[in-house]
Scaffold this motif. Structure first.
Motif, PDB file in Angstrom:
ATOM      1  N   GLY A 157     -31.895 -56.030   3.791  1.00 24.53           N
ATOM      2  CA  GLY A 157     -32.519 -55.382   4.936  1.00 24.53           C
ATOM      3  C   GLY A 157     -31.849 -54.106   5.395  1.00 24.53           C
ATOM      4  O   GLY A 157     -32.144 -53.593   6.466  1.00 24.53           O
ATOM      5  N   GLY A 158     -30.929 -53.578   4.573  1.00 27.19           N
ATOM      6  CA  GLY A 158     -30.226 -52.353   4.940  1.00 27.19           C
ATOM      7  C   GLY A 158     -30.605 -51.186   4.062  1.00 27.19           C
ATOM      8  O   GLY A 158     -31.431 -51.307   3.158  1.00 27.19           O
ATOM      9  N   GLU A 159     -29.979 -50.062   4.347  1.00 24.00           N
ATOM     10  CA  GLU A 159     -30.228 -48.854   3.568  1.00 24.00           C
ATOM     11  C   GLU A 159     -28.895 -48.166   3.293  1.00 24.00           C
ATOM     12  O   GLU A 159     -28.061 -48.042   4.190  1.00 24.00           O
ATOM     13  CB  GLU A 159     -31.145 -47.910   4.347  1.00 24.00           C
ATOM     14  N   LEU A 160     -28.711 -47.740   2.066  1.00 25.77           N
ATOM     15  CA  LEU A 160     -27.519 -46.985   1.692  1.00 25.77           C
ATOM     16  C   LEU A 160     -27.863 -45.510   1.715  1.00 25.77           C
ATOM     17  O   LEU A 160     -28.903 -45.100   1.191  1.00 25.77           O
ATOM     18  CB  LEU A 160     -27.043 -47.407   0.295  1.00 25.77           C
ATOM     19  N   GLY A 161     -27.001 -44.724   2.311  1.00 26.34           N
ATOM     20  CA  GLY A 161     -27.220 -43.285   2.397  1.00 26.34           C
ATOM     21  C   GLY A 161     -26.825 -42.570   1.118  1.00 26.34           C
ATOM     22  O   GLY A 161     -26.873 -43.128   0.011  1.00 26.34           O
ATOM     23  N   LEU A 162     -26.397 -41.336   1.271  1.00 23.27           N
ATOM     24  CA  LEU A 162     -26.068 -40.465   0.153  1.00 23.27           C
ATOM     25  C   LEU A 162     -24.905 -41.028  -0.662  1.00 23.27           C
ATOM     26  O   LEU A 162     -23.905 -41.496  -0.099  1.00 23.27           O
ATOM     27  CB  LEU A 162     -25.696 -39.082   0.694  1.00 23.27           C
ATOM     28  N   VAL A 163     -25.041 -40.990  -1.976  1.00 25.51           N
ATOM     29  CA  VAL A 163     -23.957 -41.364  -2.885  1.00 25.51           C
ATOM     30  C   VAL A 163     -23.574 -40.117  -3.658  1.00 25.51           C
ATOM     31  O   VAL A 163     -24.407 -39.533  -4.366  1.00 25.51           O
ATOM     32  CB  VAL A 163     -24.380 -42.479  -3.867  1.00 25.51           C
ATOM     33  N   VAL A 164     -22.335 -39.668  -3.492  1.00 28.89           N
ATOM     34  CA  VAL A 164     -21.851 -38.514  -4.249  1.00 28.89           C
ATOM     35  C   VAL A 164     -20.694 -38.966  -5.128  1.00 28.89           C
ATOM     36  O   VAL A 164     -19.967 -39.909  -4.790  1.00 28.89           O
ATOM     37  CB  VAL A 164     -21.415 -37.343  -3.338  1.00 28.89           C
ATOM     38  N   TYR A 165     -20.550 -38.306  -6.269  1.00 29.73           N
ATOM     39  CA  TYR A 165     -19.503 -38.697  -7.206  1.00 29.73           C
ATOM     40  C   TYR A 165     -18.906 -37.462  -7.852  1.00 29.73           C
ATOM     41  O   TYR A 165     -19.549 -36.422  -7.965  1.00 29.73           O
ATOM     42  CB  TYR A 165     -20.056 -39.639  -8.279  1.00 29.73           C
ATOM     43  N   CYS A 166     -17.667 -37.602  -8.248  1.00 28.47           N
ATOM     44  CA  CYS A 166     -16.979 -36.569  -9.015  1.00 28.47           C
ATOM     45  C   CYS A 166     -16.936 -37.049 -10.458  1.00 28.47           C
ATOM     46  O   CYS A 166     -16.285 -38.052 -10.750  1.00 28.47           O
ATOM     47  CB  CYS A 166     -15.569 -36.342  -8.488  1.00 28.47           C
ATOM     48  N   PRO A 167     -17.600 -36.333 -11.381  1.00 26.00           N
ATOM     49  CA  PRO A 167     -17.616 -36.743 -12.779  1.00 26.00           C
ATOM     50  C   PRO A 167     -16.456 -36.179 -13.587  1.00 26.00           C
ATOM     51  O   PRO A 167     -16.377 -36.404 -14.799  1.00 26.00           O
ATOM     52  CB  PRO A 167     -18.945 -36.158 -13.274  1.00 26.00           C
ATOM     53  N   HIS A 168     -15.570 -35.452 -12.931  1.00 29.59           N
ATOM     54  CA  HIS A 168     -14.512 -34.725 -13.635  1.00 29.59           C
ATOM     55  C   HIS A 168     -13.283 -35.574 -13.899  1.00 29.59           C
ATOM     56  O   HIS A 168     -13.002 -36.519 -13.171  1.00 29.59           O
ATOM     57  CB  HIS A 168     -14.113 -33.495 -12.812  1.00 29.59           C
ATOM     58  N   GLU A 192      -9.123 -31.402 -14.554  1.00 34.50           N
ATOM     59  CA  GLU A 192     -10.144 -30.360 -14.649  1.00 34.50           C
ATOM     60  C   GLU A 192     -10.098 -29.349 -13.513  1.00 34.50           C
ATOM     61  O   GLU A 192     -10.786 -28.327 -13.567  1.00 34.50           O
ATOM     62  CB  GLU A 192     -11.537 -30.989 -14.755  1.00 34.50           C
ATOM     63  N   GLY A 193      -9.323 -29.623 -12.468  1.00 39.57           N
ATOM     64  CA  GLY A 193      -9.157 -28.649 -11.392  1.00 39.57           C
ATOM     65  C   GLY A 193     -10.380 -28.455 -10.507  1.00 39.57           C
ATOM     66  O   GLY A 193     -10.548 -27.397  -9.913  1.00 39.57           O
ATOM     67  N   CYS A 194     -11.225 -29.459 -10.393  1.00 40.43           N
ATOM     68  CA  CYS A 194     -12.413 -29.348  -9.545  1.00 40.43           C
ATOM     69  C   CYS A 194     -12.011 -29.449  -8.069  1.00 40.43           C
ATOM     70  O   CYS A 194     -10.887 -29.796  -7.739  1.00 40.43           O
ATOM     71  CB  CYS A 194     -13.413 -30.446  -9.898  1.00 40.43           C
ATOM     72  N   THR A 195     -12.972 -29.193  -7.210  1.00 42.02           N
ATOM     73  CA  THR A 195     -12.713 -29.310  -5.768  1.00 42.02           C
ATOM     74  C   THR A 195     -13.263 -30.608  -5.192  1.00 42.02           C
ATOM     75  O   THR A 195     -13.134 -30.862  -4.002  1.00 42.02           O
ATOM     76  CB  THR A 195     -13.349 -28.137  -5.004  1.00 42.02           C
ATOM     77  N   CYS A 196     -13.886 -31.432  -6.067  1.00 37.59           N
ATOM     78  CA  CYS A 196     -14.514 -32.644  -5.541  1.00 37.59           C
ATOM     79  C   CYS A 196     -13.673 -33.903  -5.742  1.00 37.59           C
ATOM     80  O   CYS A 196     -13.808 -34.850  -4.975  1.00 37.59           O
ATOM     81  CB  CYS A 196     -15.907 -32.842  -6.150  1.00 37.59           C
ATOM     82  N   ARG A 197     -12.817 -33.941  -6.738  1.00 37.54           N
ATOM     83  CA  ARG A 197     -12.068 -35.157  -7.036  1.00 37.54           C
ATOM     84  C   ARG A 197     -11.069 -35.461  -5.930  1.00 37.54           C
ATOM     85  O   ARG A 197     -10.212 -34.646  -5.595  1.00 37.54           O
ATOM     86  CB  ARG A 197     -11.352 -35.016  -8.385  1.00 37.54           C
ATOM     87  N   LYS A 198     -11.193 -36.675  -5.360  1.00 39.65           N
ATOM     88  CA  LYS A 198     -10.227 -37.077  -4.333  1.00 39.65           C
ATOM     89  C   LYS A 198      -8.830 -37.108  -4.977  1.00 39.65           C
ATOM     90  O   LYS A 198      -8.706 -37.530  -6.104  1.00 39.65           O
ATOM     91  CB  LYS A 198     -10.590 -38.459  -3.769  1.00 39.65           C
ATOM     92  N   LYS A 230      -8.866 -34.277  -3.110  1.00 39.92           N
ATOM     93  CA  LYS A 230      -9.528 -33.099  -2.544  1.00 39.92           C
ATOM     94  C   LYS A 230     -10.776 -33.554  -1.786  1.00 39.92           C
ATOM     95  O   LYS A 230     -11.403 -34.541  -2.149  1.00 39.92           O
ATOM     96  CB  LYS A 230      -9.860 -32.101  -3.653  1.00 39.92           C
ATOM     97  N   PRO A 231     -11.146 -32.833  -0.754  1.00 43.19           N
ATOM     98  CA  PRO A 231     -12.206 -33.319   0.138  1.00 43.19           C
ATOM     99  C   PRO A 231     -13.616 -32.841  -0.184  1.00 43.19           C
ATOM    100  O   PRO A 231     -14.516 -32.997   0.645  1.00 43.19           O
ATOM    101  CB  PRO A 231     -11.750 -32.779   1.496  1.00 43.19           C
ATOM    102  N   GLY A 232     -13.864 -32.304  -1.360  1.00 41.97           N
ATOM    103  CA  GLY A 232     -15.173 -31.732  -1.668  1.00 41.97           C
ATOM    104  C   GLY A 232     -16.343 -32.670  -1.455  1.00 41.97           C
ATOM    105  O   GLY A 232     -17.379 -32.279  -0.902  1.00 41.97           O
ATOM    106  N   MET A 233     -16.207 -33.921  -1.895  1.00 39.74           N
ATOM    107  CA  MET A 233     -17.319 -34.864  -1.722  1.00 39.74           C
ATOM    108  C   MET A 233     -17.573 -35.172  -0.254  1.00 39.74           C
ATOM    109  O   MET A 233     -18.732 -35.353   0.156  1.00 39.74           O
ATOM    110  CB  MET A 233     -17.045 -36.164  -2.496  1.00 39.74           C
ATOM    111  N   LEU A 234     -16.526 -35.221   0.542  1.00 42.99           N
ATOM    112  CA  LEU A 234     -16.689 -35.493   1.976  1.00 42.99           C
ATOM    113  C   LEU A 234     -17.418 -34.331   2.652  1.00 42.99           C
ATOM    114  O   LEU A 234     -18.288 -34.543   3.502  1.00 42.99           O
ATOM    115  CB  LEU A 234     -15.338 -35.761   2.634  1.00 42.99           C
ATOM    116  N   HIS A 235     -17.087 -33.111   2.227  1.00 35.15           N
ATOM    117  CA  HIS A 235     -17.802 -31.946   2.759  1.00 35.15           C
ATOM    118  C   HIS A 235     -19.278 -31.983   2.362  1.00 35.15           C
ATOM    119  O   HIS A 235     -20.153 -31.652   3.173  1.00 35.15           O
ATOM    120  CB  HIS A 235     -17.157 -30.649   2.275  1.00 35.15           C
ATOM    121  N   THR A 236     -19.564 -32.392   1.135  1.00 35.36           N
ATOM    122  CA  THR A 236     -20.954 -32.496   0.675  1.00 35.36           C
ATOM    123  C   THR A 236     -21.741 -33.469   1.550  1.00 35.36           C
ATOM    124  O   THR A 236     -22.877 -33.188   1.963  1.00 35.36           O
ATOM    125  CB  THR A 236     -21.001 -32.946  -0.802  1.00 35.36           C
ATOM    126  N   ILE A 237     -21.145 -34.606   1.841  1.00 31.42           N
ATOM    127  CA  ILE A 237     -21.803 -35.604   2.691  1.00 31.42           C
ATOM    128  C   ILE A 237     -22.008 -35.049   4.097  1.00 31.42           C
ATOM    129  O   ILE A 237     -23.101 -35.177   4.674  1.00 31.42           O
ATOM    130  CB  ILE A 237     -20.995 -36.922   2.713  1.00 31.42           C
TER     131      ILE A 237
END
Length: 177
Positions: A80-91, A95-101, A103-110
């Motif tokens: 009976g619930g709903e899950l919101g946005l799911v973001v992931y870092c595939p790196h 790889e030096g990305c800004t999303c991999r924890k 680093k806060p990139g995914m939190l900013h995206t959300i």
């Protein structure tokens, strides 16, 4: 908006040092699905931010990851619930990305997706990188003792870290706040 951001492996589902590589290996932790559904029904938006370097390592593909998240959504909906946005870092870690924890990139995206203020939300994880990502954006860092959480709790942590046994306990705290 009441926004709660969760790490996935070790918080929602069992974790594995060999990676979760299939829907069959994606096994929810006891009470986690119900906790997400209860939070959703209580007015919380529950989002997920998860490092998934198994993609970069070739252990599974995006279709498999999408199938895992579809299963998660279906299980929450069954309660009976709903899950919101799911973001992931595939790196991978190098790889030096800004999303991999941590680093806060995914939190900013959300936050951008919902127009939310990260300083008013909790981020729940089981690893030091989760806690560091939360602190980097001013979110309340929450550690659960599931997954790698017991090992993480044995480290020297700032007093600002909230610690709970599991996602069920986090949900109980937030719903009855």
């Amino acid at each position: 908006m009441k926004l709660l951001i969760l790490d996935r492996d070790g918080v929602i589902n069992h974790d594995s040092d060999a990676y979760i590589k299939s829907v069959a290996e994606w096994i929810p932790l006891p009470g986690a699905i119900e906790a997400i559904a209860q939070l959703s029904k209580a007015g919380w938006t529950v989002a997920v931010a998860t490092n998934q370097s198994g993609i970069a390592r070739g252990y599974y593909d995006l279709a498999t990851l999408d199938a895992m998240h579809a299963r998660l959504r279906a299980l929450v909906a069954e309660q009976g619930g709903e899950l919101g946005l799911v973001v992931y870092c595939p790196h991978g870690p190098d790889e030096g990305c800004t999303c991999r924890k941590p680093k806060p990139g995914m939190l900013h995206t959300i936050a951008e997706h919902y127009g939310a203020d990260l300083t008013k939300c909790w981020f729940v994880g089981d690893s030091l990188s989760d806690l560091q990502a939360a602190e980097a954006v001013g979110s309340t860092p929450v550690l659960v003792k599931t997954g790698k959480g017991l090992q993480t709790s044995a480290k020297e942590l700032p007093d600002s870290i909230l610690i709970f046994d599991d996602l069920v306990a986090v949900a109980a705290e937030l719903i009855h706040k």
